[in-house]
Design a protein around this motif. Structure first.
Motif, PDB file in Angstrom:
ATOM      1  N   GLU A 194       0.574   5.007 -10.266  1.00 53.03           N
ATOM      2  CA  GLU A 194      -0.173   5.973 -11.064  1.00 53.03           C
ATOM      3  C   GLU A 194      -1.408   5.344 -11.682  1.00 53.03           C
ATOM      4  O   GLU A 194      -2.513   5.793 -11.483  1.00 53.03           O
TER       5      GLU A 194
ATOM      6  N   LEU B 165       0.829  -1.197   0.000  1.00 50.95           N
ATOM      7  CA  LEU B 165       0.000   0.000   0.000  1.00 50.95           C
ATOM      8  C   LEU B 165       0.867   1.253   0.000  1.00 50.95           C
ATOM      9  O   LEU B 165       0.461   2.298  -0.464  1.00 50.95           O
TER      10      LEU B 165
ATOM     11  N   ALA C 137      -1.691   1.672 -11.811  1.00 47.30           N
ATOM     12  CA  ALA C 137      -1.903   0.327 -11.293  1.00 47.30           C
ATOM     13  C   ALA C 137      -2.622   0.347  -9.951  1.00 47.30           C
ATOM     14  O   ALA C 137      -2.571   1.319  -9.221  1.00 47.30           O
ATOM     15  N   ASN C 138      -3.258  -0.752  -9.665  1.00 46.33           N
ATOM     16  CA  ASN C 138      -3.966  -0.892  -8.407  1.00 46.33           C
ATOM     17  C   ASN C 138      -3.112  -1.643  -7.412  1.00 46.33           C
ATOM     18  O   ASN C 138      -2.048  -2.140  -7.729  1.00 46.33           O
ATOM     19  N   VAL C 139      -3.633  -1.752  -6.218  1.00 45.98           N
ATOM     20  CA  VAL C 139      -2.929  -2.547  -5.220  1.00 45.98           C
ATOM     21  C   VAL C 139      -3.635  -3.893  -5.121  1.00 45.98           C
ATOM     22  O   VAL C 139      -4.768  -3.987  -4.686  1.00 45.98           O
TER      23      VAL C 139
ATOM     24  N   SER D 218       2.806   1.625 -13.143  1.00 47.21           N
ATOM     25  CA  SER D 218       3.161   0.234 -12.889  1.00 47.21           C
ATOM     26  C   SER D 218       2.304  -0.703 -13.737  1.00 47.21           C
ATOM     27  O   SER D 218       1.221  -0.345 -14.156  1.00 47.21           O
TER      28      SER D 218
ATOM     29  N   VAL E 146       3.444   1.702  -1.731  1.00 46.91           N
ATOM     30  CA  VAL E 146       4.047   1.899  -3.049  1.00 46.91           C
ATOM     31  C   VAL E 146       3.243   2.937  -3.820  1.00 46.91           C
ATOM     32  O   VAL E 146       2.019   2.930  -3.802  1.00 46.91           O
TER      33      VAL E 146
END
Lengths: 259, 175
Positions: free
Chosen positions: A174, A169, A176-178, A208, A171
């Motif tokens: 832009e 979390l 990408a999701n977690v 990402s 990280v």
């Protein structure tokens, strides 16, 4: 019957009080049990193997993420329920499972709400949360060899996640999701481009990538430095897969999945 | 599976993407997904998903593409096979044949290939030629295309097929 495995660092004075509170609370709740202690000469695998022979069905990891990692590796494919009492740092795995720090974890243990979750496996070693490759150029082969992903020329951080944790979390993304649902039978590979500044600090560069898969191979021209749930190792080639419904784990209400 | 996502991206693709190939990453081979896919980087080979596909503005795809729905803003060199709806953004460049049930082409999008469409389009209606290198920049250009298609259609195609291909042209007027 519960078997508690204490990590070796818990002998430090700063943890004495927390540990005493935990032990008192466990006694009050009537779930105290046998205690095993990790040391340079005592492995989690050995302790767990002996206890499984004696009929123990619940192993409780008392310590930080690395403690959990050692115990998950020790449990392997055994039909054992894992509980966690987080003490020390970091405790991202316990947070993701909704287990509060120290004494509060005892109440979660006594309620015994369990979930069957997947485990990741890298070169035969199990991991619960994530596998990190902090840098370097690598090639990822997925879909049983049907496709390959090449990372950019710049340094790239790769995280293969089974369980979403605070570590991830933090990280900066832009687009990408977690990711990280440990009950979907899949692993999530995050590829995060990085750039190192003049001061040596690494920061995200661009967006990402996320690829969801069951199995992947990671290779590089150079040995790969990897960290699985806080455990460091170096290998030339990484074979990673997911083992679905592999581990029964005690979770709290604040867990990040299956709410 | 995902907790947070760029709001714009979510809205555009319809729901949360499960696979994201970002700008700096290159994917080679046959990629098959069961979830939504967002491409911002390079893809070579073939790309199929059972759900939605979004091809970003900077994306370069040299592959045959298949999806339930798709939005293309980047470059695709290969055939596109879409079950429901294909949207081509103003920056889209498609060099290959398109087969879709519903098509939206924004002004500025470039198509070089054949388009087969309509609900019958997915069940192998004989395709029509829509210019070898077509840039739908304005309404009048699209009208010329309409005439060209009608001329070709009258040669050897049945009235039913003609009806289907007119739908292709109507799609040009959406934006």
């Amino acid at each position: 019957m519960y078997f508690y495995i204490y990590d070796s660092f818990l002998t430090l004075k700063k943890h004495t009080r927390t540990l005493a509170e935990v032990e008192t609370r466990l006694t009050d709740l009537g779930i105290s049990g046998k205690i095993g202690r990790l040391s340079p000469f005592t492995s989690a695998k050995g302790l767990i193997r002996d206890e499984v022979r004696r009929g123990t069905q619940t192993i409780v990891a008392v310590g930080n993420d690395e403690t959990v990692s050692k115990i998950v590796e020790g449990i392997g494919g055994e039909k054992i329920t894992l509980g966690i009492i987080p003490i020390g740092e970091p405790t991202y795995i316990a947070e993701s499972l909704g287990i509060p720090y120290g004494e509060g974890a005892c109440d979660v243990l006594s309620k015994r709400v369990t979930q069957k979750i997947d485990l990741g496996r890298v070169n035969g070693r199990f991991f619960l949360s994530s596998l990190r490759i902090p840098g370097g150029r690598v090639t990822i082969v997925g879909g049983d060899g049907k496709y390959r992903i090449t990372t950019p020329a710049d340094d790239c951080e790769i995280v293969v996640s089974n369980l979403r944790s605070g570590e991830l979390l933090g990280v900066d993304h832009e687009t990408a999701n977690v990711p990280g649902d440990p009950m979907d039978g899949l692993l999530d590979a995050l590829i995060m481009p990085r750039v190192t500044s003049l001061l040596g600090r690494r920061r995200p560069l661009g967006s990402s990538s996320i690829i969801t898969l069951k199995k992947l191979d990671i290779s590089s021209d150079e040995p790969i430095d990897a960290i699985a749930d806080g455990y460091h190792f170096v290998q030339e080639h990484l074979e990673i897969d997911v083992v679905p419904d592999c581990l029964k784990v005690i979770t709290g209400r604040e867990r990040v999945f299956a709410r | 599976m995902f907790q947070k996502q760029d709001a714009m991206t979510n809205r555009e693709i319809g729901s949360e993407p499960e696979t994201i190939i970002s700008a700096s990453v290159k994917l080679e081979g046959d990629f098959v997904s069961q979830g939504n896919v967002l491409i911002e980087g390079e893809v070579e080979g073939s790309l199929r998903t059972e759900k939605d596909l979004k091809v970003g503005e900077r994306a370069r795809i040299s592959a045959d593409v298949g999806a339930a729905n798709a939005t293309v803003a980047g470059e695709v060199r290969g055939n596109i096979d879409i079950v429901d709806r294909l949207e081509l953004e103003p920056t889209a460049k498609v060099f290959g044949d398109i087969r879709t049930a519903d098509l939206v082409i924004a002004s500025g999008a470039i198509i070089c290939g054949r388009i087969t469409m309509g609900s019958e389009g997915t069940s192998a209606v004989k395709s029509s030629k829509v210019g070898r290198s077509t840039k739908t920049t304005d309404k009048s250009e699209a009208t010329i295309l309409n005439d060209e298609i009608d001329d070709e259609m009258t040669k050897d195609e049945t009235a039913g097929e003609k009806e289907v291909n007119k739908k292709t042209v109507n799609a040009f007027f959406t934006k």
